[in-house]
Design an enzyme around this catalytic site. Structure first.
Site, PDB file in Angstrom:
ATOM      1  N   SER A   1       6.812  -0.942   2.924  1.00  0.00           N
ATOM      2  CA  SER A   1       6.654  -2.372   2.693  1.00  0.00           C
ATOM      3  C   SER A   1       5.854  -3.058   3.810  1.00  0.00           C
ATOM      4  CB  SER A   1       8.043  -3.009   2.518  1.00  0.00           C
ATOM      5  OG  SER A   1       7.953  -4.316   2.032  1.00  0.00           O
TER       6      SER A   1
ATOM      7  N   ASP B   1      -7.926  -0.827   7.737  1.00  0.00           N
ATOM      8  CA  ASP B   1      -9.097  -1.273   6.986  1.00  0.00           C
ATOM      9  C   ASP B   1     -10.077  -2.040   7.862  1.00  0.00           C
ATOM     10  OD1 ASP B   1      -8.137  -0.090   4.742  1.00  0.00           O
ATOM     11  OD2 ASP B   1      -8.007  -1.911   3.530  1.00  0.00           O
TER      12      ASP B   1
ATOM     13  N   LYS C   1       5.881   1.623  -0.820  1.00  0.00           N
ATOM     14  CA  LYS C   1       6.570   0.478  -1.425  1.00  0.00           C
ATOM     15  C   LYS C   1       5.613  -0.714  -1.342  1.00  0.00           C
ATOM     16  CE  LYS C   1       9.658  -2.993  -1.817  1.00  0.00           C
ATOM     17  NZ  LYS C   1       9.404  -4.424  -1.572  1.00  0.00           N
TER      18      LYS C   1
END
Length: 445
Positions: free
Chosen positions: A302, A313, A327
Site C-alpha cells: 500500500s 519512477d 496492494k
C-alpha cells in the site's frame, strides 16, 4: 458529507439521461435499466423475506441489529479483501490506530479463507517479540475457533486490558503442527520511524507504518542525520520499507515529498474517468539530492508501494530487495452517521507517476536480493502477495505477479539486502547479475 455526495450523483444521473435521449436505441437502454432495477428490488424483497423467516422461526430469538450488521458485513466483504463495514466500536478503534497509539498485540491483519492472516507484525511490539511472522494464519484465539468470526470480532477478541495474556493458535506453512503462542497485551505506541548513522557516512531510516506521526518522524530523522554527518561525508540514505503494511495516503505523499523537488507522487483512478485524482510533491527535497536506496519485500504494501514507486519512477531511488505485496487499491472511509460506524470501501486503484498500476503487481526491485532463510522457515516466506488473496481486485491490465520473499533476518549481520544497500551507496554492486535497471519512462512533472 451528504451534500458532497449528492452533487456528483446528480451530475451522473443527468449524463445518463442525456445519453438515453440522444441514443437511437434509447428505448432499449431504458428497458434494460428498468429490468436491472426490477431485479435489484426483487433480490431486496428476497432479503426481506429471509430476514422475516429468521426472525420468526430461528430456534432462539435473534438480535435484529446483529442480523442487519451481519448482512451488511457479508455484502461488503464479498467485494474484495479490503472493503469492510465497521460498526461504531470498530470505527472508533480504527481512528485510534491511525493516530499511532492503541492497545493490543501489534499486528496488521486481514481475513483469508475464514482465518485471520498476518500481513505484518509491527516492530518492537508483543507480537513481534513473540515471533509472529508475515503470512501466519491465526486459527484460534484463546481456544475459540476464528472460523465464523468477522475480522472485527477476531481483532476485538485479541484486544484486552494491558498486562493480560492471550493465546493464539498459529498455522504456519511448513510447520508440522499448529503452534500455540502466548502473548501479553501492551499499549502499542507505534513509533513509525527509527534511524541511525551507519559506518559514519550512511543515514539508515526504518519506516514501519504510515500513521499521523510518520512524516514528522522522517523529518526529524533526516535533520538529525544531517547534523551528525557533514554533507561532504554523507554518501546517501537507506529507507527501509520492508514488512511495512502501509497506512495513510497523505503520509505516503508527504514522505515521498521529502525526497522530491516536484512532480507527481501517485494518481488514483476510480470506475469513472472524472474520479481520477493526482497527488504531487510539496516541500522540496530535504536530503538535497543525496543518493537514496529503498528496501522492499513481499510484506511492503500500500503506502510503502506508493513511496517506492514514486521515487523509483522519478529516478530518485534505487530499489533493492524482493517484489512488494501489490496492494494497489484505495479504500475510502465513508462515515455512516452517529452510532452507525463507517464503510471502508475500495473506490480506486493506485498508479505510479509513469502510469503503472500497483494492484496485484507490486513494485519490482532494481536489484533482487534473496535472504538466506533458516531451514525451519523455508517454504513459507516466499508467498506474500495481493494476487494470492481470495477475491482480490484484479490487475488493471490483467497481468498479475505472484508473491515474493518477506523474511528479514533478525540480526543485521545476516541481512543480505541491507548490506547490498550499503555496498551500493559505497559504489559496490554486490549482486550485479541481479541488477535490472527499470526501463526509462516519461514522468509527468
Amino acid at each position: 458529507m451528504r451534500k458532497n455526495l449528492l452533487f456528483p450523483l446528480g451530475a451522473l444521473t443527468g449524463a445518463c439521461l442525456t445519453l438515453l435521449v440522444a441514443s437511437p436505441h434509447g428505448g432499449v437502454w431504458a428497458a434494460r435499466a428498468a429490468a436491472s432495477a426490477d431485479d435489484a428490488y426483487s433480490r431486496l424483497n428476497l432479503f426481506g423475506e429471509v430476514f422475516e423467516r429468521v426472525k420468526a422461526s430461528y430456534v432462539e430469538k435473534p438480535d435484529n441489529s446483529k442480523l442487519i450488521e451481519g448482512a451488511i458485513t457479508g455484502m461488503v466483504t464479498s467485494l474484495d479483501p479490503h472493503s469492510r463495514y465497521m460498526n461504531d466500536k470498530a470505527w472508533t478503534e480504527m481512528q485510534e490506530t491511525t493516530s499511532g497509539e492503541f492497545g493490543g498485540l501489534g499486528i496488521e491483519v486481514t481475513m483469508e479463507d475464514g482465518l485471520v492472516k498476518v500481513v505484518s507484525p509491527i516492530d518492537d511490539t508483543p507480537a513481534s517479540k513473540a515471533g509472529i511472522m508475515s503470512g501466519d494464519l491465526i486459527s484460534k484465539i484463546d481456544g475459540d475457533a476464528v472460523q465464523g468470526m468477522t475480522l472485527e470480532q477476531a481483532v476485538n477478541k485479541m484486544k484486552g486490558p494491558v498486562d493480560t495474556q492471550t493465546k493464539l493458535t498459529i498455522v504456519r506453512k511448513g510447520a508440522d503442527a499448529p503452534l500455540d503462542v502466548a502473548i501479553k497485551r501492551e499499549i502499542i505506541h507505534v513509533r513509525p520511524v527509527r534511524f541511525h548513522v551507519e559506518n559514519g557516512d550512511i543515514g539508515y531510516i526504518r519506516v514501519t507504518s504510515f500513521n499521523e506521526q510518520t512524516t514528522d518522524g522522517l523529518k526529524k530523522a533526516i535533520a538529525s542525520i544531517s547534523k551528525e554527518v557533514p554533507p561532504e561525508k554523507l554518501v546517501g540514505y537507506v529507507m527501509d520499507l520492508r514488512n511495512n503494511p502501509g497506512g495513510l495516503l497523505d503520509q505516503a505523499v508527504s514522505v515521498s515529498s521529502a525526497f522530491l523537488q516536484r512532480g507527481e507522487v501517485v494518481s488514483t483512478r476510480g470506475r469513472n474517468p472524472e474520479e481520477t485524482q493526482r497527488f504531487t510533491a510539496h516541500g522540496g527535497d530535504l536530503t538535497k539530492g543525496k543518493p537514496l536506496v529503498i528496501l522492499v519485500n513481499g510484506g511492503s504494501a500500500s503506502a510503502s508501494e506508493i513511496v517506492a514507486g514514486a521515487l523509483h519512477d522519478h529516478k530518485r531511488a534505487t530499489i533493492i530487495g524482493t517484489r512488494s505485496f501489490g496492494k494497489g487499491s484505495v479504500q475510502t472511509i465513508i462515515p455512516l452517521g452517529a452510532g452507525n460506524g463507517a464503510l471502508a470501501l475500495t473506490t480506486a486503484r493506485y498508479y505510479t507517476p509513469s502510469g503503472r498500476s500497483i494492484q496485484a503487481q507490486g513494485i519490482a526491485p532494481d536489484i533482487e536480493i534473496l535472504q538466506d532463510v533458516p531451514p525451519e522457515l523455508k517454504g513459507r516466506m516466499d508467498t506474500m502477495a495481493e494476487s494470492q488473496m481470495r477475491g482480490h481486485l484484479s490487475a488493471a491490465d490483467g497481468t498479475e505477479q505472484t508473491g515474493s520473499q518477506s523474511y528479514v533476518p533478525p540480526e543485521e549481520k545476516d541481512d543480505k539486502a541491507l548490506h547490498a544497500a550499503y555496498d551500493f551507496l559505497h559504489g559496490v554492486t554486490a549482486n550485479a547479475v541481479a541488477a535490472k535497471p527499470a526501463p526509462k519512462a516519461a514522468v509527468p512533472n
